[in-house]
Write a protein that holds these residues in place. Structure first.
Motif, PDB file in Angstrom:
ATOM      1  N   ILE B 314       0.838  -1.205   0.000  1.00  0.00           N
ATOM      2  CA  ILE B 314       0.000   0.000   0.000  1.00  0.00           C
ATOM      3  C   ILE B 314       0.866   1.245   0.000  1.00  0.00           C
ATOM      4  O   ILE B 314       0.542   2.246  -0.643  1.00  0.00           O
ATOM      5  CB  ILE B 314      -0.969  -0.037   1.188  1.00  0.00           C
ATOM      6  CG1 ILE B 314      -2.020  -1.114   0.959  1.00  0.00           C
ATOM      7  CG2 ILE B 314      -1.621   1.308   1.414  1.00  0.00           C
ATOM      8  CD1 ILE B 314      -2.914  -1.374   2.143  1.00  0.00           C
ATOM      9  N   ARG B 315       1.983   1.200   0.717  1.00  0.00           N
ATOM     10  CA  ARG B 315       2.855   2.374   0.709  1.00  0.00           C
ATOM     11  C   ARG B 315       3.437   2.584  -0.700  1.00  0.00           C
ATOM     12  O   ARG B 315       3.540   3.709  -1.183  1.00  0.00           O
ATOM     13  CB  ARG B 315       3.984   2.181   1.737  1.00  0.00           C
ATOM     14  CG  ARG B 315       3.569   2.535   3.154  1.00  0.00           C
ATOM     15  CD  ARG B 315       4.764   2.676   4.067  1.00  0.00           C
ATOM     16  NE  ARG B 315       5.434   1.376   4.265  1.00  0.00           N
ATOM     17  CZ  ARG B 315       5.101   0.477   5.161  1.00  0.00           C
ATOM     18  NH1 ARG B 315       4.077   0.736   5.992  1.00  0.00           N
ATOM     19  NH2 ARG B 315       5.757  -0.653   5.246  1.00  0.00           N
ATOM     20  N   THR B 316       3.801   1.541  -1.412  1.00  0.00           N
ATOM     21  CA  THR B 316       4.304   1.661  -2.793  1.00  0.00           C
ATOM     22  C   THR B 316       3.232   2.250  -3.693  1.00  0.00           C
ATOM     23  O   THR B 316       3.470   3.177  -4.493  1.00  0.00           O
ATOM     24  CB  THR B 316       4.718   0.279  -3.308  1.00  0.00           C
ATOM     25  OG1 THR B 316       5.683  -0.265  -2.404  1.00  0.00           O
ATOM     26  CG2 THR B 316       5.333   0.385  -4.699  1.00  0.00           C
ATOM     27  N   LEU B 317       2.031   1.720  -3.582  1.00  0.00           N
ATOM     28  CA  LEU B 317       0.912   2.238  -4.364  1.00  0.00           C
ATOM     29  C   LEU B 317       0.676   3.702  -4.068  1.00  0.00           C
ATOM     30  O   LEU B 317       0.404   4.510  -4.956  1.00  0.00           O
ATOM     31  CB  LEU B 317      -0.347   1.415  -4.054  1.00  0.00           C
ATOM     32  CG  LEU B 317      -1.631   1.862  -4.745  1.00  0.00           C
ATOM     33  CD1 LEU B 317      -1.455   1.773  -6.283  1.00  0.00           C
ATOM     34  CD2 LEU B 317      -2.810   1.002  -4.291  1.00  0.00           C
ATOM     35  N   SER B 318       0.833   4.035  -2.839  1.00  0.00           N
ATOM     36  CA  SER B 318       0.614   5.421  -2.447  1.00  0.00           C
ATOM     37  C   SER B 318       1.649   6.342  -3.092  1.00  0.00           C
ATOM     38  O   SER B 318       1.328   7.443  -3.534  1.00  0.00           O
ATOM     39  CB  SER B 318       0.697   5.542  -0.915  1.00  0.00           C
ATOM     40  OG  SER B 318       0.546   6.863  -0.532  1.00  0.00           O
ATOM     41  N   GLU B 319       2.883   5.863  -3.204  1.00  0.00           N
ATOM     42  CA  GLU B 319       3.913   6.672  -3.858  1.00  0.00           C
ATOM     43  C   GLU B 319       3.598   6.845  -5.355  1.00  0.00           C
ATOM     44  O   GLU B 319       3.760   7.947  -5.907  1.00  0.00           O
ATOM     45  CB  GLU B 319       5.262   6.003  -3.690  1.00  0.00           C
ATOM     46  CG  GLU B 319       5.772   6.036  -2.241  1.00  0.00           C
ATOM     47  CD  GLU B 319       7.022   5.215  -2.065  1.00  0.00           C
ATOM     48  OE1 GLU B 319       7.560   5.195  -0.915  1.00  0.00           O
ATOM     49  OE2 GLU B 319       7.449   4.583  -3.056  1.00  0.00           O
ATOM     50  N   SER B 320       3.088   5.788  -6.017  1.00  0.00           N
ATOM     51  CA  SER B 320       2.707   5.890  -7.439  1.00  0.00           C
ATOM     52  C   SER B 320       1.573   6.871  -7.617  1.00  0.00           C
ATOM     53  O   SER B 320       1.562   7.726  -8.529  1.00  0.00           O
ATOM     54  CB  SER B 320       2.276   4.503  -7.959  1.00  0.00           C
ATOM     55  OG  SER B 320       3.355   3.590  -7.855  1.00  0.00           O
ATOM     56  N   VAL B 321       0.639   6.776  -6.765  1.00  0.00           N
ATOM     57  CA  VAL B 321      -0.481   7.719  -6.835  1.00  0.00           C
ATOM     58  C   VAL B 321       0.016   9.132  -6.632  1.00  0.00           C
ATOM     59  O   VAL B 321      -0.479  10.074  -7.268  1.00  0.00           O
ATOM     60  CB  VAL B 321      -1.528   7.318  -5.776  1.00  0.00           C
ATOM     61  CG1 VAL B 321      -2.564   8.398  -5.624  1.00  0.00           C
ATOM     62  CG2 VAL B 321      -2.180   6.001  -6.155  1.00  0.00           C
ATOM     63  N   GLN B 322       1.018   9.313  -5.814  1.00  0.00           N
ATOM     64  CA  GLN B 322       1.564  10.651  -5.576  1.00  0.00           C
ATOM     65  C   GLN B 322       2.180  11.191  -6.866  1.00  0.00           C
ATOM     66  O   GLN B 322       1.990  12.370  -7.217  1.00  0.00           O
ATOM     67  CB  GLN B 322       2.626  10.556  -4.465  1.00  0.00           C
ATOM     68  CG  GLN B 322       3.198  11.876  -4.062  1.00  0.00           C
ATOM     69  CD  GLN B 322       2.168  12.687  -3.282  1.00  0.00           C
ATOM     70  OE1 GLN B 322       1.196  12.141  -2.760  1.00  0.00           O
ATOM     71  NE2 GLN B 322       2.344  13.988  -3.271  1.00  0.00           N
ATOM     72  N   THR B 323       2.912  10.310  -7.606  1.00  0.00           N
ATOM     73  CA  THR B 323       3.519  10.731  -8.876  1.00  0.00           C
ATOM     74  C   THR B 323       2.458  11.120  -9.882  1.00  0.00           C
ATOM     75  O   THR B 323       2.543  12.155 -10.591  1.00  0.00           O
ATOM     76  CB  THR B 323       4.373   9.590  -9.434  1.00  0.00           C
ATOM     77  OG1 THR B 323       5.339   9.219  -8.432  1.00  0.00           O
ATOM     78  CG2 THR B 323       5.106  10.015 -10.687  1.00  0.00           C
TER      79      THR B 323
END
Lengths: 106, 532
Positions: B314-323
């Motif tokens: 979820i933290r990885t996904l959150s970083e992608s969503v941030q980009t």
């Protein structure tokens, strides 16, 4: 009869008693020595004729000036005496009595 | 008590004793009345004597007797017998004998009548007072002394003198002294008697009061004794009733105690059995619970590791969503720039179209000026023709002007056709720019939606990340709690064994309590307990 504030009844009764005794002592006898006392000076001279007219005997002069002691009948003397001209009193020796005897009045 | 009452009754004053306390006053009152009567009786007798003796002195006797009797009579009628009233009587004692002496004037018994002075003074003794005697003595003495002073020869004719008067006065004084002493003594005797009677009366009353108090005390003593006896009987009866009630109460209490203890012990036995069964069941349950807790602890550990891995994804996904969000924001900025440029182009085209319209207006003015110029040239030609030769040059100028006017009109028409073409191109350009602008708006709107969605996705991803972290923490906590539960299950197992043993001990104690209760109830139901 209530008490009076001050004892007046006793002196009054004393006066009445003294006057009564004196009145009794001086009351002229029915027959005997009677003292005639004139109320007026000019009546003194008429006492002798009055006594003689009443049939009384002349005894002597009385103790008072102009008075006269007679030996007679009181009723007869009173009939001759006008009212209050002459006072009739008992002559001496009439108060307590003694053995002296007067003569029969004339 | 009867002898005391009889003794008091013997010494009790007669009911008529009370008036004797006033006997002195009674005698004085009756003495005053008697002397008033004596006065009038004496006056009547004197008047009778006057009638018998024919002395003709009824008038002075009546007047003086009446005057003297007025005072004593009024006193007697008024009921007075005080010192003043008594003293007035003395006048009668002096005057009445004097009236007798006066009545007997010239009679041989006149001197004998003086003895009645002494009789009168002696008769004053009934007044029990020396004052009337003194008054009579003084009046008699005054009578003689005054006559002695006023007319000495009148008192004792021929033999009147002071010595004889003093002789009489001494006799009267002695009479007064004797009578005064007698009356004083008599008064004292009366007063003493009155005091003695009063004292006797008081003593009798005190004795009677004492007797009454003694009788009351004896009555009270009898009543108290009767009350005490009755109270003793009531107390004994009450003690008997209390003992009986106590025995019944003790028996009742013992029975009730036995029933309650039996029921309690029975309940304890049943509870002990249930407790033992429950302890066994609890032990089984705790053992199975311990095993399950171990399994749950293992599952919780695995769940914790899985949750941690999910949290990492979820933290990885959150970083992608941030980009994506950053790119969407940049696209949104560019779209807005294009949109603003397109809007400015539309405004420029609109301004160009407006200028074209203004140019068309100018063309209309030019055509109007050309028409007027042509008309002026026509007029100038006419005028030049009229002028003849003089107007020939002017006619040439007017023809040139007319030609210029026609050229102006044609040029205006060409400009008008150009302007129309420009306006059509501007309108077409404007329409196209508007469609471009609408497309840019739609792109911008789409970009905004993308940015919003990305932002929401970013927040959701952050929440999911936080929830994953909390889930991981909770999974760790669950793992620890499960371990504690397993440990507690082990303890519960050992406690269940202890409860089983305690229940067995409690059952033994209940049986001991039942036997002790039986012995205690037997003791309470026995007579010894009641006697205690």
């Amino acid at each position: 009869m209530r008490r009076t504030p001050f004892p007046i009844l006793i002196p009054l009764q004393a006066v009445v008693a003294v006057l009564a005794v004196l009145g009794l002592a001086l009351w002229p006898p029915a027959k005997g020595a009677i003292l005639l006392i004139p109320m007026l000076q000019n009546n003194a001279a008429s006492l002798v004729p009055l006594a003689r007219a009443s049939g009384a005997l002349l005894v002597g002069n009385g103790p008072l000036p102009g008075s006269l002691v007679v030996l007679g009948d009181r009723a007869r003397l009173l009939r001759r005496v006008r009212a209050w001209n002459v006072i009739l009193l008992s002559a001496p020796a009439a108060g307590c009595g003694d053995d002296r005897r007067f003569g029969t009045p004339a | 008590m009867t002898r005391l009452s009889a003794t008091l009754a013997r010494f009790r004053p007669h009911p008529s004793a009370q008036p004797t306390l006033d006997s002195l006053e009674t005698m004085r009152r009756r003495g005053v009345q008697l002397w008033a009567l004596i006065g009038w009786v004496s006056l009547a007798l004197l008047l009778v004597g006057n009638a018998i003796l024919h002395t003709g002195v009824w008038l002075p006797l009546l007047v003086i007797g009446t005057l003297v009797n007025i005072g004593p009579t009024m006193m007697a009628l008024a009921g007075r017998h005080d010192s003043e009233a008594r003293t007035l009587i003395g006048a009668s004692a002096a005057v009445i004998p004097a009236m007798l002496v006066f009545l007997l004037k010239g009679h041989p018994w006149q001197m004998d009548a003086h003895m009645y002075f002494f009789v009168g003074m002696a008769a004053l003794v009934v007044l029990a007072d020396w004052r009337p005697i003194a008054f009579a003595t003084v009046l008699t003495a005054c009578h003689h002394i005054s006559l002695e002073w006023f007319a000495p020869e009148w008192v004792f004719s021929g033999t009147g003198n002071v010595g004889r008067i003093l002789f009489h006065v001494v006799a009267v004084g002695l009479q007064f002294g004797v009578l005064a002493a007698l009356t004083v003594q008599l008064e004292r005797l009366f007063l003493g008697q009155q005091a003695a009677l009063r004292r006797s009366h008081e003593l009798t009353e005190a004795a009677e009061e004492g007797q009454r108090q003694t009788e009351r005390a004896m009555e009270l003593a009898r009543l108290a004794e009767a009350d005490a006896a009755r109270e003793r009987r009531e107390r004994a009866e009450q003690a008997t009733r209390i003992a009986q009630a106590r025995r019944a109460e003790l028996v009742g209490i013992a029975n009730e105690f036995e029933r309650s203890v039996t029921s309690v012990i029975k309940a304890i036995g049943e509870a002990t059995e249930r407790l033992e069964q429950a302890a066994v069941q609890l032990e089984d349950i705790t053992q199975s619970t311990t095993a399950e807790a171990d399994q749950v602890a293992a599952g919780a550990g695995r769940a914790a590791s899985d949750i941690a891995q999910v949290a990492s994804s979820i933290r990885t996904l959150s970083e992608s969503v941030q980009t994506i969000a950053i790119a969407a924001d940049r696209q949104s900025v560019l779209t807005e720039t294009a949109s603003s440029e397109a809007k400015r182009s539309v405004q420029t085209v609109a301004m160009l179209e407006e200028h074209a319209v203004q140019i068309e207006g100018f063309l209309a003015d030019i055509r109007k000026i050309a028409a007027q110029t042509n008309l002026l040239a026509l007029n100038a030609t006419i005028e030049a023709a009229r002028a003849g030769d003089a107007g020939r040059g002017f006619a040439v100028v007017a023809g040139e002007v007319k030609t210029l006017s026609a050229d102006t009109t044609r040029a205006s028409d060409r400009i008008g056709s150009l302007i129309s073409g420009i306006r059509e191109g501007v309108a077409d350009t404007s329409d196209k720019l508007r469609s471009v602008n609408g497309a840019i708006g739609q792109v911008s709107l789409a970009a905004s939606g993308i940015a919003t969605a990305v932002a929401e996705q970013r927040h959701t991803a952050q929440d999911v990340d936080a929830c994953a972290a909390r889930a991981a923490t909770t999974a760790d906590e669950v793992e620890r709690r499960i371990a504690d539960v397993a440990h507690a299950g082990g303890k519960a197992t050992s406690l269940s064994a202890s409860v089983t043993r305690s229940a067995a001990d409690l059952s033994v104690s209940a049986r001991d309590l039942l036997s002790s209760t039986d012995r205690f109830v037997s003791f309470l139901q026995s007579d010894h307990a009641v006697a205690a």
